[in-house]
Write a protein that holds these residues in place. Structure first.
Motif, PDB file in Angstrom:
ATOM      1  N   LEU A  22       0.850  -1.174   0.000  1.00 41.65           N
ATOM      2  CA  LEU A  22       0.000   0.000   0.000  1.00 41.65           C
ATOM      3  C   LEU A  22       0.895   1.236   0.000  1.00 41.65           C
ATOM      4  N   ARG A  23       0.435   2.294  -0.632  1.00 41.51           N
ATOM      5  CA  ARG A  23       1.274   3.483  -0.790  1.00 41.51           C
ATOM      6  C   ARG A  23       0.449   4.743  -0.561  1.00 41.51           C
ATOM      7  N   VAL A  24       1.085   5.746   0.019  1.00 40.01           N
ATOM      8  CA  VAL A  24       0.507   7.088   0.112  1.00 40.01           C
ATOM      9  C   VAL A  24       1.505   8.032  -0.543  1.00 40.01           C
ATOM     10  N   SER A  25       1.082   8.744  -1.567  1.00 37.26           N
ATOM     11  CA  SER A  25       2.008   9.568  -2.335  1.00 37.26           C
ATOM     12  C   SER A  25       2.533  10.748  -1.525  1.00 37.26           C
ATOM     13  N   SER A  26       3.725  11.197  -1.881  1.00 40.26           N
ATOM     14  CA  SER A  26       4.310  12.349  -1.208  1.00 40.26           C
ATOM     15  C   SER A  26       3.472  13.608  -1.456  1.00 40.26           C
ATOM     16  N   GLN A  27       2.856  13.702  -2.644  1.00 36.33           N
ATOM     17  CA  GLN A  27       2.017  14.861  -2.938  1.00 36.33           C
ATOM     18  C   GLN A  27       0.832  14.924  -1.988  1.00 36.33           C
ATOM     19  N   CYS A  28       0.256  13.766  -1.692  1.00 33.12           N
ATOM     20  CA  CYS A  28      -0.871  13.700  -0.760  1.00 33.12           C
ATOM     21  C   CYS A  28      -0.429  14.116   0.643  1.00 33.12           C
ATOM     22  N   LEU A  29       0.700  13.592   1.080  1.00 36.41           N
ATOM     23  CA  LEU A  29       1.209  13.918   2.412  1.00 36.41           C
ATOM     24  C   LEU A  29       1.474  15.418   2.538  1.00 36.41           C
ATOM     25  N   LYS A  30       2.169  15.983   1.555  1.00 37.27           N
ATOM     26  CA  LYS A  30       2.535  17.401   1.622  1.00 37.27           C
ATOM     27  C   LYS A  30       1.302  18.299   1.607  1.00 37.27           C
ATOM     28  N   ARG A  31       0.290  17.900   0.854  1.00 39.50           N
ATOM     29  CA  ARG A  31      -0.925  18.704   0.799  1.00 39.50           C
ATOM     30  C   ARG A  31      -1.556  18.826   2.190  1.00 39.50           C
ATOM     31  N   HIS A  32      -1.654  17.708   2.897  1.00 42.42           N
ATOM     32  CA  HIS A  32      -2.260  17.737   4.229  1.00 42.42           C
ATOM     33  C   HIS A  32      -1.375  18.475   5.228  1.00 42.42           C
ATOM     34  N   TRP A  33      -0.060  18.310   5.132  1.00 45.39           N
ATOM     35  CA  TRP A  33       0.842  19.034   6.033  1.00 45.39           C
ATOM     36  C   TRP A  33       0.750  20.532   5.785  1.00 45.39           C
ATOM     37  N   ARG A  34       0.706  20.902   4.519  1.00 48.35           N
ATOM     38  CA  ARG A  34       0.631  22.317   4.165  1.00 48.35           C
ATOM     39  C   ARG A  34      -0.613  22.962   4.763  1.00 48.35           C
ATOM     40  N   GLU A  35      -1.758  22.280   4.683  1.00 46.09           N
ATOM     41  CA  GLU A  35      -2.993  22.828   5.242  1.00 46.09           C
ATOM     42  C   GLU A  35      -2.885  22.985   6.760  1.00 46.09           C
TER      43      GLU A  35
END
Length: 342
Positions: free
Chosen positions: A35-48
């Motif tokens: 299973l994978r969670v993309s770095s783009q997804c992670l950064k989006r949530h951190w940024r918010e």
């Protein structure tokens, strides 16, 4: 100098990150698909999360930055006539984003781009100044003359106008901004984020669900709607590396080699908030149906001057759990063995 962050986080039945087919993202690694969670997804949530807790200039990523930010501000804050404002913005966009504009809607960009609040302030002030010229032709000529500069000149203009060094917002300083413009300044990413991977093989199940019609219970004895979605549970390894000299450089405009000599108060505040976000902010689709909220169960921080390295190879041979195993402890032990051998 690099700061490395390694975390292990366990998620219950959820759909953290979906692909174009609506299925959980996955990727082969070592001896199994994960299973994978993309770095783009992670950064989006951190940024918010960072936008809520940091009192620093942030950024806006949008195709409609000029039409929904610059145009209204020019008209409402500076009293510029709409037609003149639109024409000046089109001229500005032609200088900044050559080849990336929507021909049918000239104030739109073909792709979302990141602009910082300091840049927005600067553009509004610059366009308002040019709008004060004798006529539209003179205004456009003044704008073209002011924009005869390169990237370093653009950053100097921002500083001279009192808009600081975070021209692309703290997001640009952290995660970078890639631009092909001859004028807009590129920002290299100081925070490098890997895709999160499960430490064990893919574990998913198709969840079949139904919906009952509240107003037609007598005639509709079954379900009024039936659907399905893929859910997965897993223990994820996540890795982040922070280039400290580059981060200080992005915040202060110093040369990276001079990072120790700078006032790094804002950097420390931002880095502290980032570390908290990495450990406590969950990505997740299907929030209402799965409540995919979790915090890191384990975190390892390393600081060193040599090239950083991920510890993902601790799970190159996927973990297979037996009854009575402590999955988290086994994952921590594997991480410790790999760290000690590197």
């Amino acid at each position: 100098m690099f700061l490395q962050i390694h975390t292990l986080t366990s998620f219950h039945a959820s759909l953290l990150n979906r692909d174009d087919a609506g299925l959980a993202k996955r990727i082969p690694f070592g001896d199994a698909s994960r299973l994978r969670v993309s770095s783009q997804c992670l950064k989006r949530h951190w940024r918010e999360a960072l936008q809520e807790c940091l009192e620093l200039p942030d950024g806006i990523r949008s195709r409609e930055f000029f039409s929904r930010v610059i145009l209204p501000r020019l008209m409402q804050e500076r009293g510029v006539d709409e037609n003149l404002a639109r024409n000046l913005i089109e001229t500005l966009m032609g200088k900044l984003i050559s080849g990336g504009l929507d021909k049918e809607n000239p104030l739109f960009m073909k792709q979302p781009a990141l602009f910082g609040k300091p840049e927005a302030d600067f553009f509004v002030a610059l366009l308002a100044e040019c709008a004060g010229a004798d006529d539209e032709k003179a205004a456009k000529a003044m704008l073209a003359e002011r924009l005869k500069t390169d990237k370093s000149g653009f950053k100097a203009m921002l500083r001279q106008a009192g808009h600081g060094n975070l021209y692309a917002g703290f997001e640009g300083a952290l995660f970078g901004r890639f631009v092909t413009s001859d004028i807009l300044a590129r920002s290299d990413a100081a925070v490098h984020v890997a895709h999160a991977l499960s430490v064990h093989p893919v574990t998913t199940e198709v969840d079949y669900f139904t919906v009952v019609d509240d107003l037609n219970k007598d005639e509709e004895t079954g379900a009024a709607h039936a659907g399905d979605m893929e859910l997965g549970s897993g223990l994820f390894y996540e890795y982040v590396a922070v280039d400290i000299p580059l981060l200080v450089s992005n915040f202060t405009a110093c040369e990276p080699k001079a990072w120790r000599e700078q006032n790094a108060t804002d950097v420390k505040t931002t880095l502290k908030a980032l570390l908290k976000a990495v450990a406590t902010v969950s990505p997740g689709a299907k929030l209402g149906a799965t409540a995919p909220y979790a915090r890191a169960d384990f975190a390892l921080f390393e600081s060193e001057c040599q090239q950083p390295r991920s510890l993902a190879n601790a799970y190159l041979q996927s973990l297979r759990f037996q009854e009575g195993d402590d999955p988290m402890q086994r994952a921590v032990d594997a991480l410790g063995r790999t760290s000690a051998s590197c």
